[in-house]
Motif scaffolding. Structure first.
Motif, PDB file in Angstrom:
ATOM      1  N   ASP A 103     -27.653 -11.193 -11.208  1.00  0.00           N
ATOM      2  CA  ASP A 103     -27.467 -12.244 -10.210  1.00  0.00           C
ATOM      3  C   ASP A 103     -26.606 -11.739  -9.060  1.00  0.00           C
ATOM      4  O   ASP A 103     -25.428 -12.077  -8.934  1.00  0.00           O
ATOM      5  N   SER A 108     -23.590 -12.142  -2.256  1.00  0.00           N
ATOM      6  CA  SER A 108     -22.887 -12.837  -3.328  1.00  0.00           C
ATOM      7  C   SER A 108     -23.222 -12.175  -4.649  1.00  0.00           C
ATOM      8  O   SER A 108     -24.260 -11.511  -4.789  1.00  0.00           O
ATOM      9  N   ASP A 164     -22.688 -13.118  -8.928  1.00  0.00           N
ATOM     10  CA  ASP A 164     -22.146 -14.015  -9.939  1.00  0.00           C
ATOM     11  C   ASP A 164     -22.199 -13.295 -11.280  1.00  0.00           C
ATOM     12  O   ASP A 164     -23.209 -13.308 -11.980  1.00  0.00           O
ATOM     13  N   LYS A 178     -19.498 -11.306 -14.550  1.00  0.00           N
ATOM     14  CA  LYS A 178     -18.162 -11.021 -15.046  1.00  0.00           C
ATOM     15  C   LYS A 178     -17.860  -9.529 -15.022  1.00  0.00           C
ATOM     16  O   LYS A 178     -16.709  -9.114 -14.995  1.00  0.00           O
ATOM     17  N   LYS A 222     -23.826 -12.837 -18.483  1.00  0.00           N
ATOM     18  CA  LYS A 222     -23.355 -12.954 -17.091  1.00  0.00           C
ATOM     19  C   LYS A 222     -22.841 -11.614 -16.579  1.00  0.00           C
ATOM     20  O   LYS A 222     -21.657 -11.451 -16.261  1.00  0.00           O
TER      21      LYS A 222
END
Lengths: 380, 380
Positions: free
Chosen positions: B162, B200, B202, B204, B228
């Motif tokens: 992402d 951007s 998204d 971790k 993620k």
């Protein structure tokens, strides 16, 4: 026993091999073996003989094919027993992948199946070459390609241009490969129609490019937009996934294929693999080959036409050896390629795609390719 | 003469090297040389000395650096004259690229500049190694990386997850690398902030993966979505473009970097290049290195922990030689890596990422990586 393999003549039919169909064929083969065992006869596994002695050039279709020679492996032959066991392990695992919609790399299936046979010191496989060879046997035996057994090798290759794909089994992602900046889409190792749909493509032809750097050059020059074409960068010899993609655009979308490689025996061989298929994968030409593909360059004639004498390179021994072999291949028996190969052997030079930068960085995009396309100055 | 190169301490400053700034530096260097010629003094070109004797490990920052040793090349020294001429050709061409917003591969600049010097039989360059070496001299001399000279080597590497990128100089394309099916984005050879914007992200953390096949496995298992994270497949040693991308995510977006390679000296070295930089590019650590990166696996301890004894491989001579060298490198002087390397040299085995398939195809995604991350079971 396995039903005798019948050559399936029509490409369209081959493309309709769904996972269910292939799983069914493996099942049939396995049932035959179980029947043999129950009858207390020696179970047999029949596959096609590989190697150059069983490779034929189908002149009518313009592709390489595997001949009719068969190999029969019997379980009670001590020389065959281990290979028989290995083939059964691979077949059973591929069947499991198909049933559970899993895919695996050929390295993973090797690792998945490798273990010590209980109560012995014997390993199922000693190295990946052993399982790879069983995969090829199984492909030939059930008349398919490993991709349809949910197996694949490493990915390599990049796609750029106005083509929209949909990954039906992965979030149904739909994306246009001309809108990914200058990077492009990283071509997957497997892209079978059941999983990857070619939603639409707006292009006049596909340009297959040998080097990653030339691919980047043409993307930067907006060649795809200005010439309404699809760019495929193979990064050397095309990986199977990339060959499948080119074949699908050629077969499903009827796009002409133009190949652009370095002007040397290695580059010309890359072209021939796209066009007629390869000897190692002669059984799979219906899934891979593009017999109407044309060769746009580089040729040794380009050296004179474009005054590139100063930027040729010497052919290496490997190039010379390869050129001599290629002179003899039936699919290089036409006057254009015979001339080209003889010229290479006489002058012992090669010319790279990127050597065109000697004129001007964008010369390839503004002059070389458009002129050749306009004049239809292709090799067959 | 060129102003004495000053070490620019802050990464942020280095990242702000716009094409205009770099073109200005080349201009300054060239003006100095013109001044020398007009004064009828011997023009000099100063660059940094390369090679291991001038590579230092900056312990405070945890990265490799080039030391202070300089090399001076003078035009009237007959041993330097040709190289001097070559350096001027490369500098002038790079300046032209920067002025006209063109980029070129290092093979293209070689071909663009190769010609016979008029009225002589002398070629400007005999091979690409000669122009490559001038590129490095120029990088060091104006304190930048070749990407900021609009030069690049071949692309390699794939990005998935992402993260939304925008190619500001190519149709302003904006795309999310988690929506490209299972292929992912093909990482460009150059992705400088002036051209490629990270719109951007998204996630971790970034998981850097050595093999293309393991990258495909984790994409298929939806590891990025479930955990993620961003997946970067390097396909072996990471290409410069891929290292720049990882560095930018680390530096601009402050994402932790976890490296996942084969458990062998080659894989561990790949990790160290991501973390501390490489000896060949010691001058560029501020652009490339991620000193807080951590190593997640494979380790030789994994062999016992996960009972993988049956699927190890023997180390080859090259691995053994490399492990011995790595034992001595200052940046491997910590107890964890010393233990690991000594264990490798003692047991002479290696363990591949894909060997985890011996447990189960998805074991790596469901057990191995999540367990290690949960326990923070990393090597430094």
């Amino acid at each position: 026993m396995m039903p005798k393999k019948k050559a399936v003549k029509k490409t369209a039919k081959k493309e309709k091999q769904t996972p269910k169909v292939i799983a069914g064929r493996i099942n049939e083969m396995a049932k035959g073996i179980v029947r043999d065992i129950k009858k207390e006869t020696d179970p047999e596994f029949i596959t096609q003989q590989r190697g150059r002695s069983n490779v034929e050039f189908d002149e009518a279709k313009g592709v390489l094919r595997l001949g009719d020679k068969k190999t029969t492996r019997t379980f009670l032959n001590i020389g065959h027993a281990k290979k028989f066991m290995q083939t059964m392990l691979v077949s059973s695992k591929a069947h499991e992948y198909l049933k559970h919609n899993k895919t695996a790399s050929i390295r993973e299936i090797y690792y998945e199946l490798k273990h010590t046979v209980p109560n012995t010191k014997e390993n199922t496989f000693e190295g990946q070459t052993e399982s790879d060879s069983c995969i090829v046997d199984l492909e030939h035996s059930v008349d398919t390609i490993r991709e349809k057994l949910n197996l694949h090798a490493n990915p390599k290759g990049t796609l750029y241009g106005d083509i929209t794909l949909r990954d039906k089994v992965h979030h149904n992602d739909k994306f246009n490969c001309g809108k990914l900046g200058r990077g492009g889409w990283s071509i997957m190792s497997r892209l079978e129609p059941e999983e990857i749909e070619i939603v639409s493509v707006d292009a006049k032809y596909i340009l297959v490019i040998e080097t990653a750097a030339m691919y980047e050059r043409l993307v930067e020059e907006r060649f795809a937009q200005k010439n309404k074409c699809i760019l495929v960068g193979t990064g050397g010899q095309a990986a199977r996934g990339t060959r499948r993609l080119i074949h699908r655009l050629y077969d499903e979308k009827k796009l002409p294929v133009l190949c652009f490689t370095d002007g040397d025996p290695f580059g010309w061989y890359i072209y021939s693999v796209i066009k007629q298929g390869s000897m190692a994968l002669a059984a799979h030409s219906d899934f891979m080959a593009c017999p109407n593909a044309k060769y746009i360059g580089m040729t040794l004639d380009d050296v004179e036409t474009y005054s590139l004498q100063n930027v040729t390179e010497k052919m290496k021994d490997g190039d010379i050896k390869r050129a001599k072999e290629m002179l003899e291949y039936p699919w290089f028996q036409n006057k254009e390629w015979q001339l080209q190969l003889k010229k290479a052997l006489k002058e012992k030079i090669r010319i790279e795609q990127q050597a065109l930068a000697n004129k001007r960085l964008d010369f390839v995009a503004t002059d070389y390719l458009p002129q050749k396309i306009k004049k239809k100055d292709f090799l067959p």
